[in-house]
Design a protein around this motif. Sequence first.
Motif, short mmCIF file in Angstrom:
data_model
loop_
_atom_site.label_atom_id
_atom_site.label_comp_id
_atom_site.label_asym_id
_atom_site.label_seq_id
_atom_site.Cartn_x
_atom_site.Cartn_y
_atom_site.Cartn_z
N UNK A 19 13.86 -5.42 -16.71
CA UNK A 19 12.61 -6.19 -16.85
C UNK A 19 12.71 -7.48 -16.07
N UNK A 20 11.66 -7.77 -15.33
CA UNK A 20 11.58 -9.04 -14.61
C UNK A 20 11.14 -10.10 -15.61
N UNK A 21 11.72 -11.25 -15.53
CA UNK A 21 11.40 -12.34 -16.45
C UNK A 21 9.98 -12.84 -16.23
N UNK A 22 9.29 -13.07 -17.33
CA UNK A 22 7.95 -13.63 -17.23
C UNK A 22 8.01 -15.06 -16.73
N UNK A 23 9.15 -15.72 -16.84
CA UNK A 23 9.29 -17.10 -16.42
C UNK A 23 9.52 -17.24 -14.92
N UNK A 24 9.88 -16.17 -14.25
CA UNK A 24 10.17 -16.24 -12.82
C UNK A 24 8.86 -16.39 -12.05
N UNK A 25 8.72 -17.45 -11.27
CA UNK A 25 7.49 -17.60 -10.50
C UNK A 25 7.41 -16.56 -9.38
N UNK A 26 6.20 -16.08 -9.14
CA UNK A 26 5.98 -15.08 -8.12
C UNK A 26 4.80 -15.51 -7.26
N UNK A 27 4.84 -15.16 -5.99
CA UNK A 27 3.77 -15.53 -5.06
C UNK A 27 3.32 -14.29 -4.31
N UNK A 28 2.01 -14.05 -4.31
CA UNK A 28 1.42 -12.97 -3.54
C UNK A 28 0.56 -13.60 -2.46
N UNK A 29 0.92 -13.38 -1.21
CA UNK A 29 0.12 -13.87 -0.10
C UNK A 29 -0.89 -12.80 0.27
N UNK A 30 -2.15 -13.20 0.37
CA UNK A 30 -3.20 -12.26 0.75
C UNK A 30 -3.85 -12.74 2.04
N UNK A 31 -4.55 -11.82 2.69
CA UNK A 31 -5.17 -12.11 3.98
C UNK A 31 -6.53 -11.45 4.05
N UNK A 32 -7.48 -12.13 4.63
CA UNK A 32 -8.82 -11.57 4.81
C UNK A 32 -8.75 -10.51 5.90
N UNK A 33 -9.28 -9.34 5.60
CA UNK A 33 -9.29 -8.26 6.58
C UNK A 33 -8.04 -7.40 6.53
N UNK A 34 -7.05 -7.78 5.77
CA UNK A 34 -5.83 -6.98 5.68
C UNK A 34 -6.11 -5.73 4.85
N UNK A 35 -5.64 -4.61 5.32
CA UNK A 35 -5.93 -3.35 4.63
C UNK A 35 -4.88 -2.99 3.59
N UNK A 36 -3.72 -3.58 3.64
CA UNK A 36 -2.65 -3.18 2.73
C UNK A 36 -2.86 -3.67 1.30
N UNK A 37 -3.40 -4.85 1.14
CA UNK A 37 -3.64 -5.40 -0.20
C UNK A 37 -5.09 -5.88 -0.25
N UNK A 38 -5.94 -5.01 -0.76
CA UNK A 38 -7.36 -5.33 -0.84
C UNK A 38 -7.72 -5.99 -2.16
N UNK A 39 -8.98 -6.31 -2.34
CA UNK A 39 -9.44 -6.99 -3.55
C UNK A 39 -9.08 -6.27 -4.85
N UNK A 40 -9.16 -4.95 -4.85
CA UNK A 40 -8.84 -4.20 -6.07
C UNK A 40 -7.36 -4.37 -6.43
N UNK A 41 -6.49 -4.28 -5.46
CA UNK A 41 -5.06 -4.42 -5.72
C UNK A 41 -4.72 -5.85 -6.11
N UNK A 42 -5.36 -6.82 -5.49
CA UNK A 42 -5.13 -8.22 -5.83
C UNK A 42 -5.51 -8.46 -7.29
N UNK A 43 -6.66 -7.94 -7.69
CA UNK A 43 -7.11 -8.08 -9.08
C UNK A 43 -6.14 -7.38 -10.03
N UNK A 44 -5.69 -6.21 -9.67
CA UNK A 44 -4.74 -5.46 -10.49
C UNK A 44 -3.47 -6.27 -10.68
#
Length: 88
Positions: A19-44
């Motif tokens: 299990x990953x710790x809930x205390x560990x900070x995580x960062x998700x970088x997103x990009x406009x127009x990028x197909x790999x991580x779209x709005x649905x996946x970002x929301x998920x």
Amino acid sequence: MASRPTSRADSRRTANGSRASEDVPKLLLTFEGAVSVGPEMISWCAQRIANLEIENCGPAGHQAPHDQPEAIAAAITAWALRHQLISS
């Protein structure tokens, strides 16, 4: 693409099954127009990954590091400073 975890607890498991710790900070970088991580996946991700910050780094294509190197560096640096992972 790998299947999505079925529960919030499953989403906090690392590749080796621990299990990953809930205390560990995580960062998700997103990009406009990028197909790999779209709005649905970002929301998920936002709904299921504990202590996740999401930073939009602007328009980019398949080679985001080449399209937005300064935005990526600034986002990672600011995030690391906020979490005292680096000093200024």
